[in-house]
Design a protein around this motif. Sequence first.
Motif, short mmCIF file in Angstrom:
data_model
loop_
_atom_site.label_atom_id
_atom_site.label_comp_id
_atom_site.label_asym_id
_atom_site.label_seq_id
_atom_site.Cartn_x
_atom_site.Cartn_y
_atom_site.Cartn_z
N LEU A 5 -16.06 21.08 0.70
CA LEU A 5 -14.82 21.55 0.07
C LEU A 5 -14.97 21.76 -1.43
CD1 LEU A 5 -12.22 19.33 1.97
CD2 LEU A 5 -12.51 21.82 2.17
N THR A 6 -15.80 20.95 -2.07
CA THR A 6 -15.98 21.05 -3.51
C THR A 6 -17.18 21.93 -3.88
OG1 THR A 6 -17.32 19.04 -3.58
CG2 THR A 6 -14.93 18.80 -3.95
N PRO B 185 -23.91 9.77 -3.98
CA PRO B 185 -23.93 8.93 -2.78
C PRO B 185 -22.98 7.74 -2.86
CG PRO B 185 -26.16 9.49 -3.42
CD PRO B 185 -25.26 9.97 -4.52
N CYS B 186 -22.61 7.31 -4.05
CA CYS B 186 -21.66 6.20 -4.18
C CYS B 186 -20.30 6.56 -3.60
CB CYS B 186 -21.52 5.79 -5.64
SG CYS B 186 -23.04 5.12 -6.34
N VAL B 187 -19.99 7.85 -3.55
CA VAL B 187 -18.74 8.29 -2.92
C VAL B 187 -18.76 7.89 -1.44
CG1 VAL B 187 -17.36 10.31 -2.28
CG2 VAL B 187 -18.37 10.16 -4.57
N LEU B 188 -19.91 8.01 -0.81
CA LEU B 188 -20.04 7.58 0.58
C LEU B 188 -19.82 6.08 0.70
CD1 LEU B 188 -20.65 8.02 3.55
CD2 LEU B 188 -23.09 8.09 2.98
N LEU C 291 0.85 -1.19 0.00
CA LEU C 291 0.00 0.00 0.00
C LEU C 291 0.89 1.24 0.00
CD1 LEU C 291 -2.67 -1.11 2.63
CD2 LEU C 291 -2.86 -1.18 0.14
N HIS C 292 1.45 1.56 -1.17
CA HIS C 292 2.38 2.67 -1.27
C HIS C 292 1.71 3.96 -1.71
CE1 HIS C 292 5.44 -0.32 -0.64
NE2 HIS C 292 5.01 -0.99 -1.69
N GLU C 293 0.68 3.85 -2.50
CA GLU C 293 -0.06 5.00 -3.03
C GLU C 293 -1.53 4.85 -2.65
OE1 GLU C 293 1.53 7.37 -4.75
OE2 GLU C 293 3.43 6.27 -4.74
N LEU C 294 -2.26 5.95 -2.64
CA LEU C 294 -3.69 5.87 -2.35
C LEU C 294 -4.40 4.97 -3.37
CD1 LEU C 294 -4.47 9.56 -1.37
CD2 LEU C 294 -4.44 7.57 0.14
N THR C 295 -3.91 4.96 -4.60
CA THR C 295 -4.53 4.12 -5.63
C THR C 295 -4.26 2.63 -5.42
OG1 THR C 295 -2.66 4.59 -7.07
CG2 THR C 295 -4.67 5.91 -7.41
N ASP C 296 -3.45 2.28 -4.42
CA ASP C 296 -3.27 0.87 -4.05
C ASP C 296 -4.39 0.39 -3.13
OD1 ASP C 296 -0.86 0.76 -5.45
OD2 ASP C 296 0.32 1.32 -3.69
N THR D 200 -10.66 9.51 -6.94
CA THR D 200 -10.88 9.31 -5.50
C THR D 200 -9.62 9.63 -4.72
OG1 THR D 200 -12.57 7.65 -5.94
CG2 THR D 200 -11.60 7.64 -3.74
N ALA D 201 -8.46 9.32 -5.28
CA ALA D 201 -7.20 9.66 -4.61
C ALA D 201 -7.10 11.18 -4.42
CB ALA D 201 -6.01 9.14 -5.41
N LYS D 202 -7.50 11.94 -5.43
CA LYS D 202 -7.49 13.41 -5.32
C LYS D 202 -8.47 13.87 -4.24
CE LYS D 202 -6.06 14.65 -9.97
NZ LYS D 202 -6.43 15.34 -11.21
N ASP D 203 -9.64 13.25 -4.19
CA ASP D 203 -10.62 13.60 -3.16
C ASP D 203 -10.06 13.33 -1.77
OD1 ASP D 203 -12.48 14.35 -5.09
OD2 ASP D 203 -13.60 12.46 -4.98
N LEU D 204 -9.41 12.19 -1.60
CA LEU D 204 -8.82 11.86 -0.30
C LEU D 204 -7.74 12.87 0.09
CD1 LEU D 204 -8.62 7.98 -0.65
CD2 LEU D 204 -10.15 9.27 0.86
N GLN D 205 -6.91 13.25 -0.87
CA GLN D 205 -5.88 14.24 -0.60
C GLN D 205 -6.49 15.58 -0.21
OE1 GLN D 205 -3.69 13.92 -4.26
NE2 GLN D 205 -2.31 12.37 -3.43
#
Length: 96
Positions: free
Chosen positions: A54-55, A61-64, A11-16, A24-29
């Motif tokens: 923030l956006t 809702p699938c993001v949840l 698990l080195h990157e969020l996309t892992d 989604t990685a951008k959203d998490l950041q």
Amino acid sequence: MNPDKVDRNRLHELTDLPNVGPATAKDLQLLGIHTVDGLKGQEPMALYLKLCELTAQRQDPCVLDVFMSLVAFSEGEEPKPWWHYTDDRKRLWPDL
């Protein structure tokens, strides 16, 4: 990443993480989360609402569902597809 391909030892990157692609990685950041450990103890609905704030737009809702899957994974559950959490989300937050 597809949950079937996730390896907890790599698990080195969020996309892992399961169910995380570049968007989604951008959203998490944006939420200040940069590692799987940053997800431990988080409340998925709080993450969802913060992302909406923030956006300045209501997120799908699938993001949840994805956030629910990520928090569960960070706390030791096996990786599961995000849609595994859809019924739980609909039960917990029927008005979303």
